[in-house]
Design a protein around this motif. Structure first.
Motif, mmCIF file in Angstrom:
data_model
loop_
_atom_site.group_PDB
_atom_site.id
_atom_site.type_symbol
_atom_site.label_atom_id
_atom_site.label_comp_id
_atom_site.label_asym_id
_atom_site.label_seq_id
_atom_site.Cartn_x
_atom_site.Cartn_y
_atom_site.Cartn_z
ATOM 1 N N ALA A 24 -2.394 4.227 -3.798
ATOM 2 C CA ALA A 24 -2.720 3.014 -4.544
ATOM 3 C C ALA A 24 -2.164 1.779 -3.837
ATOM 4 O O ALA A 24 -1.248 1.862 -3.026
ATOM 5 N N VAL A 25 -2.759 0.631 -4.170
ATOM 6 C CA VAL A 25 -2.309 -0.669 -3.681
ATOM 7 C C VAL A 25 -1.741 -1.427 -4.877
ATOM 8 O O VAL A 25 -2.340 -1.447 -5.952
ATOM 9 N N SER A 69 -9.560 -7.139 -3.484
ATOM 10 C CA SER A 69 -10.296 -5.960 -3.953
ATOM 11 C C SER A 69 -11.093 -5.271 -2.850
ATOM 12 O O SER A 69 -11.142 -4.038 -2.803
ATOM 13 N N GLY A 70 -11.703 -6.038 -1.961
ATOM 14 C CA GLY A 70 -12.458 -5.427 -0.861
ATOM 15 C C GLY A 70 -11.573 -4.549 0.003
ATOM 16 O O GLY A 70 -11.840 -3.343 0.158
ATOM 17 N N PRO A 71 -10.480 -5.097 0.558
ATOM 18 C CA PRO A 71 -9.582 -4.257 1.353
ATOM 19 C C PRO A 71 -8.968 -3.099 0.548
ATOM 20 O O PRO A 71 -8.848 -1.991 1.046
ATOM 21 N N ALA A 72 -8.584 -3.359 -0.699
ATOM 22 C CA ALA A 72 -7.963 -2.310 -1.516
ATOM 23 C C ALA A 72 -8.926 -1.153 -1.767
ATOM 24 O O ALA A 72 -8.507 0.005 -1.879
ATOM 25 N N CYS A 125 0.855 -1.180 0.000
ATOM 26 C CA CYS A 125 0.000 0.000 0.000
ATOM 27 C C CYS A 125 0.893 1.233 0.000
ATOM 28 O O CYS A 125 1.987 1.220 0.557
ATOM 29 N N GLY A 126 0.415 2.297 -0.610
ATOM 30 C CA GLY A 126 1.159 3.549 -0.605
ATOM 31 C C GLY A 126 1.966 3.787 -1.864
ATOM 32 O O GLY A 126 2.804 4.683 -1.890
ATOM 33 N N VAL A 127 1.720 3.002 -2.908
ATOM 34 C CA VAL A 127 2.435 3.239 -4.162
ATOM 35 C C VAL A 127 1.779 4.400 -4.905
ATOM 36 O O VAL A 127 0.627 4.760 -4.661
ATOM 37 N N GLU A 128 2.540 4.989 -5.803
ATOM 38 C CA GLU A 128 2.045 6.123 -6.590
ATOM 39 C C GLU A 128 0.846 5.671 -7.439
ATOM 40 O O GLU A 128 0.930 4.690 -8.172
#
Length: 114
Positions: free
Chosen positions: A78-79, A100-103, A35-38
């Motif tokens: 983004a994830v 997908s749910g968590p993202a 998590c935390g990608v551009e």
């Protein structure tokens, strides 16, 4: 987002990592979720909508250097999900449905697949 990730993805159990905001599944050919990608901007790469855990999530999917890479589209931060091609033929759709749910808990940024 990362706290909501399931304990099993693609039939693989979660394993420990040494990076923040990163989860990995399996020992041999691990699936890695970060998590935390551009977040990607407008793109001509394949963008697919995946339904999972009652939430639909758009993903930009590409393949390079022995990995399938999927990045949430329309979310910031983004994830990113990295799936080794050795595992990917059976797993890409299943894995993306499972995360997908968590993202989709990451804030929307107004972009969506067309």
């Amino acid at each position: 987002v990362m706290l909501a990730m399931p304990p099993v993805v693609g039939g693989l159990d979660v394993r420990g990592t040494t990076s923040q905001a990163t989860t990995a599944y399996g020992d041999e050919y691990p699936i890695v979720v970060r998590c935390g990608v551009e977040p990607p901007g407008p793109t001509t790469e394949a963008c697919v909508a995946v339904e999972g855990d009652g939430a639909a999530q758009d993903w930009v999917v590409s393949e390079a250097d022995g990995w399938w890479r999927a990045v949430t589209f329309g979310r910031s931060p983004a994830v990113e999900v990295l799936i080794p091609t050795a595992r990917a033929q059976e797993a890409v759709g299943e894995v993306l449905a499972e995360v997908s749910g968590p993202a989709s808990l990451s804030p929307a940024n107004g972009l969506e697949c067309k």
